[in-house]
Design a protein around this motif. Structure first.
Motif, PDB file in Angstrom:
ATOM      1  N   ILE A 102      -0.013  41.961  42.697  1.00 42.51           N
ATOM      2  CA  ILE A 102      -1.376  41.790  42.166  1.00 42.51           C
ATOM      3  C   ILE A 102      -1.376  40.576  41.242  1.00 42.51           C
ATOM      4  O   ILE A 102      -0.536  40.468  40.345  1.00 42.51           O
ATOM      5  N   ILE A 107      -5.230  41.435  45.133  1.00 41.82           N
ATOM      6  CA  ILE A 107      -4.046  41.877  45.854  1.00 41.82           C
ATOM      7  C   ILE A 107      -3.539  40.738  46.740  1.00 41.82           C
ATOM      8  O   ILE A 107      -4.300  40.139  47.489  1.00 41.82           O
ATOM      9  N   LEU A 123      -1.852  51.685  45.355  1.00 43.03           N
ATOM     10  CA  LEU A 123      -2.804  52.451  44.546  1.00 43.03           C
ATOM     11  C   LEU A 123      -2.116  53.623  43.853  1.00 43.03           C
ATOM     12  O   LEU A 123      -2.420  53.946  42.699  1.00 43.03           O
ATOM     13  N   CYS A 126      -0.231  52.288  40.890  1.00 39.99           N
ATOM     14  CA  CYS A 126      -1.173  51.918  39.821  1.00 39.99           C
ATOM     15  C   CYS A 126      -1.648  53.153  39.066  1.00 39.99           C
ATOM     16  O   CYS A 126      -1.730  53.155  37.832  1.00 39.99           O
ATOM     17  N   TYR A 131      -3.717  53.289  35.775  1.00 36.68           N
ATOM     18  CA  TYR A 131      -4.812  52.378  36.120  1.00 36.68           C
ATOM     19  C   TYR A 131      -5.387  52.763  37.478  1.00 36.68           C
ATOM     20  O   TYR A 131      -4.685  52.769  38.484  1.00 36.68           O
ATOM     21  N   ASN A 133      -8.297  51.300  38.665  1.00 31.93           N
ATOM     22  CA  ASN A 133      -9.114  50.188  39.163  1.00 31.93           C
ATOM     23  C   ASN A 133      -8.248  48.932  39.199  1.00 31.93           C
ATOM     24  O   ASN A 133      -7.768  48.471  38.156  1.00 31.93           O
ATOM     25  N   ILE A 134      -8.048  48.380  40.391  1.00 33.57           N
ATOM     26  CA  ILE A 134      -7.201  47.196  40.545  1.00 33.57           C
ATOM     27  C   ILE A 134      -7.710  46.028  39.705  1.00 33.57           C
ATOM     28  O   ILE A 134      -6.926  45.234  39.183  1.00 33.57           O
ATOM     29  N   SER A 135      -9.014  45.929  39.539  1.00 34.65           N
ATOM     30  CA  SER A 135      -9.590  44.803  38.800  1.00 34.65           C
ATOM     31  C   SER A 135      -9.238  44.839  37.316  1.00 34.65           C
ATOM     32  O   SER A 135      -9.448  43.856  36.602  1.00 34.65           O
ATOM     33  N   GLY A 140       0.615  42.816  38.868  1.00 35.01           N
ATOM     34  CA  GLY A 140       1.365  43.970  39.347  1.00 35.01           C
ATOM     35  C   GLY A 140       2.602  43.461  40.053  1.00 35.01           C
ATOM     36  O   GLY A 140       2.499  42.707  41.031  1.00 35.01           O
ATOM     37  N   ILE A 150       3.149  47.074  35.642  1.00 42.37           N
ATOM     38  CA  ILE A 150       1.743  46.671  35.502  1.00 42.37           C
ATOM     39  C   ILE A 150       1.526  45.959  34.174  1.00 42.37           C
ATOM     40  O   ILE A 150       1.940  46.441  33.118  1.00 42.37           O
TER      41      ILE A 150
END
Length: 239
Positions: A102, A107, A123, A126, A131, A133-135, A140, A150
């Motif tokens: 990330i 991604i 996911l 994360c 976390y 939410n990837i945003s 990552g 992370i």
């Protein structure tokens, strides 16, 4: 009947021998290989275990042959560990390098393919790090042991006391003074408290020593007791 007994005794002897030898090899290889397995360490562990299993039940193979093979795998593993500590290039060759999955909330698909990693795996990692939410994530990174580290975006990371201008005293490790209903007298002595003080604390909290699963003492004198035979109030909580 005698042949069966001899085979059983042989299996018992080989099992005990393989158990002891595996224990000695694990001590030789060290804690790092056990707690932070790379792919190479994982393969070596499986191979040594397979040889140990063969030693246990296959009477047609000489004992010394299995022991020598197991020892060689362990020695090679330790040798590679020593070499990689001295050479960065060889360390990268044998252990690999971290991979950015990330980057600034996006991604990197090529990195995912190179690591044979799918979106569900990412996911999951994360979420394990807290976390959803990837945003919210700046970086990552897949480490060489397969875990994902992370680094959240500045506005999404947990608030630290220093962010609020708070100066808190340094915390220290607590001391376990009761384990499985037994007083750890040496640990208690090192804290500066005695058995009379501990019994007084137990009496105040209305508990007996034998009822305590774990008793931890903090540096400020706070005694925390976790009792035995605790039950879930709602067994269907996760359903």
């Amino acid at each position: 009947m005698n042949e069966v007994l001899i085979n059983l005794l042989s299996i018992v002897f080989r099992t005990l021998l393989s158990f002891v030898f595996l224990f000695l090899l694990s001590r030789l290889i060290g804690v790092r290989q056990i707690s932070q397995l790379t792919f190479y360490d994982y393969i070596v562990g499986i191979t040594i275990g397979s040889i140990a299993a063969t030693l246990t039940i296959d009477n047609t193979i000489p004992i010394y042959a299995c022991l020598v093979a197991m020892a060689l795998y362990a020695i090679l593993t330790v040798s590679i560990s020593i070499i990689t500590m001295k050479s960065i290039k060889l360390r990268r060759f044998f252990s690999g390098t971290p991979t950015i999955l990330i980057y600034k909330g996006s991604i990197i698909e090529k990195s995912m393919k190179d690591c044979h990693y799918d979106i569900n795996d990412l996911l999951c990692e994360c979420r394990k790090n807290g976390y959803f939410n990837i945003s919210d994530i700046e970086y990552g990174i897949m480490e060489i042991d397969g875990s994902v580290s992370i680094l959240p975006k500045t506005g999404k990371r947990p608030v630290q006391p220093e962010d609020l201008g708070m100066a808190l005293p340094q915390e220290h490790l607590c001391t376990n003074v009761i384990v499985d209903g037994k007083v750890m007298e040496r640990n208690l002595e090192q804290t500066g408290y005695d058995l009379a003080w501990l019994n007084k604390q137990l009496k105040q909290q209305k508990h007996r020593t034998e009822d305590v699963l774990l008793g931890s003492l903090e540096t400020n004198g706070t005694l925390t007791l976790l009792l035995k035979n605790q039950q879930l109030k709602n067994k269907n909580y996760f359903i």
